[in-house]
Write an enzyme that holds these catalytic residues in place. Sequence first.
Site, PDB file in Angstrom:
ATOM      1  N   GLY A  33      82.365  10.928  20.765  1.00 35.32           N
ATOM      2  CA  GLY A  33      80.956  10.614  20.492  1.00 35.32           C
ATOM      3  C   GLY A  33      80.579   9.308  21.156  1.00 35.32           C
ATOM      4  O   GLY A  33      79.580   9.218  21.885  1.00 35.32           O
ATOM      5  N   HIS A  34      81.406   8.282  20.932  1.00 35.15           N
ATOM      6  CA  HIS A  34      81.162   6.994  21.601  1.00 35.15           C
ATOM      7  C   HIS A  34      81.214   7.180  23.122  1.00 35.15           C
ATOM      8  O   HIS A  34      80.417   6.596  23.860  1.00 35.15           O
ATOM      9  CB  HIS A  34      82.237   5.981  21.213  1.00 35.15           C
ATOM     10  N   SER A 182      83.327  11.340  14.118  1.00 32.00           N
ATOM     11  CA  SER A 182      83.102  10.069  13.433  1.00 32.00           C
ATOM     12  C   SER A 182      84.432   9.343  13.317  1.00 32.00           C
ATOM     13  O   SER A 182      85.477   9.980  13.140  1.00 32.00           O
ATOM     14  CB  SER A 182      82.535  10.341  12.032  1.00 32.00           C
TER      15      SER A 182
HETATM   16  P1  AMP Z   1      79.867   3.429  15.149  1.00 30.51           P
HETATM   17  O1  AMP Z   1      81.058   2.933  15.888  1.00 30.51           O
HETATM   18  O2  AMP Z   1      80.187   4.519  14.150  1.00 30.51           O
HETATM   19  O3  AMP Z   1      78.994   2.340  14.594  1.00 30.51           O
HETATM   20  O4  AMP Z   1      78.973   4.157  16.226  1.00 30.51           O
HETATM   21  C1  AMP Z   1      78.551   3.501  17.397  1.00 30.51           C
HETATM   22  C2  AMP Z   1      77.500   4.345  18.069  1.00 30.51           C
HETATM   23  O5  AMP Z   1      78.050   5.621  18.390  1.00 30.51           O
HETATM   24  C3  AMP Z   1      76.277   4.604  17.171  1.00 30.51           C
HETATM   25  O6  AMP Z   1      75.107   4.544  17.958  1.00 30.51           O
HETATM   26  C4  AMP Z   1      76.536   6.002  16.671  1.00 30.51           C
HETATM   27  O7  AMP Z   1      75.357   6.703  16.340  1.00 30.51           O
HETATM   28  C5  AMP Z   1      77.213   6.637  17.876  1.00 30.51           C
HETATM   29  N1  AMP Z   1      77.995   7.799  17.467  1.00 30.51           N
HETATM   30  C6  AMP Z   1      78.980   7.837  16.545  1.00 30.51           C
HETATM   31  N2  AMP Z   1      79.439   9.098  16.392  1.00 30.51           N
HETATM   32  C7  AMP Z   1      78.713   9.872  17.241  1.00 30.51           C
HETATM   33  C8  AMP Z   1      78.699  11.255  17.550  1.00 30.51           C
HETATM   34  N3  AMP Z   1      79.507  12.123  16.966  1.00 30.51           N
HETATM   35  N4  AMP Z   1      77.831  11.692  18.489  1.00 30.51           N
HETATM   36  C9  AMP Z   1      76.978  10.830  19.097  1.00 30.51           C
HETATM   37  N5  AMP Z   1      76.943   9.510  18.846  1.00 30.51           N
HETATM   38  C10 AMP Z   1      77.790   9.044  17.934  1.00 30.51           C
END
Ligand code: AMP
Length: 280
Positions: A33-34, A182
């Site tokens: 995702g990242h 996630s």
């Molecule tokens: P985090 O590390 O969880 O704070 O996420 C960092 C960025 O990655 C944020 O903008 C999230 O929305 C994005 N993100 C996390 N998981 C996903 C995913 N499965 N698909 C798309 N973007 C994601």
Amino acid sequence: MKVARSLLELRQMRPELNQDLGFVPTMGALHKGHQSLMAMAREECRAVLVSIFVNPTQFGPGEDLEAYPRPLEADLEKCRQMGVDLVWVPQVEDLYPKGAQTAVVVEPLGQKWEGESRPHHFRGVATVVTKLLLATRPQRAYFGEKDLQQLQLIRRLVQDLLFEVEVCGVPIARAENGLALSSRNSYLSPEQREQAGQIFQGLQAALAAYKEGATADTIEATFRGHLEQTLSEAEVERLDLITSDFGRNFRGEELVENGFLSVAVRYAGVRLIDQVELCS
Ligand code: AMP
């Protein structure tokens, strides 16, 4: 790829990047995702900067701040593979100087939906994103649609505080069984991750009901019914049918027009969020 491990190092290295910079803020424990955010930034910008920072102020009491995974070396390798130019790994004191008193609130938006379940969460998000944008000064910043309300809130914040940055939303990256990727999925066993795909299936069932012209109540009942049948140990912590402008909820016998079904489900002790767009 360069790595800046403090604010000072970032300030030394930032001028080397050109003025077409794409920024991807993350909390690390990087997954596909990242990486889809990084890929989009790589495609659209001449330089790409990723930050890795587990932001303490967006965690509530009793949440998983200490347990949050921090596999830094593996994360740096993933950034390298994606062709990132600079990774910034700030320390807590870099972003919250001793005695810090300033916070950013985006309200009422930050108090609703996820904000109701997690009262201080968006204050922490808005504050850290403001600091990250001020420190990195990107032309574009990339955020995932998985955290849809967060994306909406950042768009609002950027407009309200006159930031000259384009906020870019990136579609949700999913595992093969539909589970939204996630960092918190790592708390689940492989079997639990497989089972948790039912959250996505529930959203798909709700989407099908929507397409048949169901009311808000029926769409909600469809999701809850699906989960009760297929993942009975899970608890729906939050379920909202939100208008596409994030103005209000659809309720009761109301027919749902364009909007989102957004859920937070607690399964095996892990809070999983997901959403589906309801549009014809
Ligand atoms: P985090 O590390 O969880 O704070 O996420 C960092 C960025 O990655 C944020 O903008 C999230 O929305 C994005 N993100 C996390 N998981 C996903 C995913 N499965 N698909 C798309 N973007 C994601």
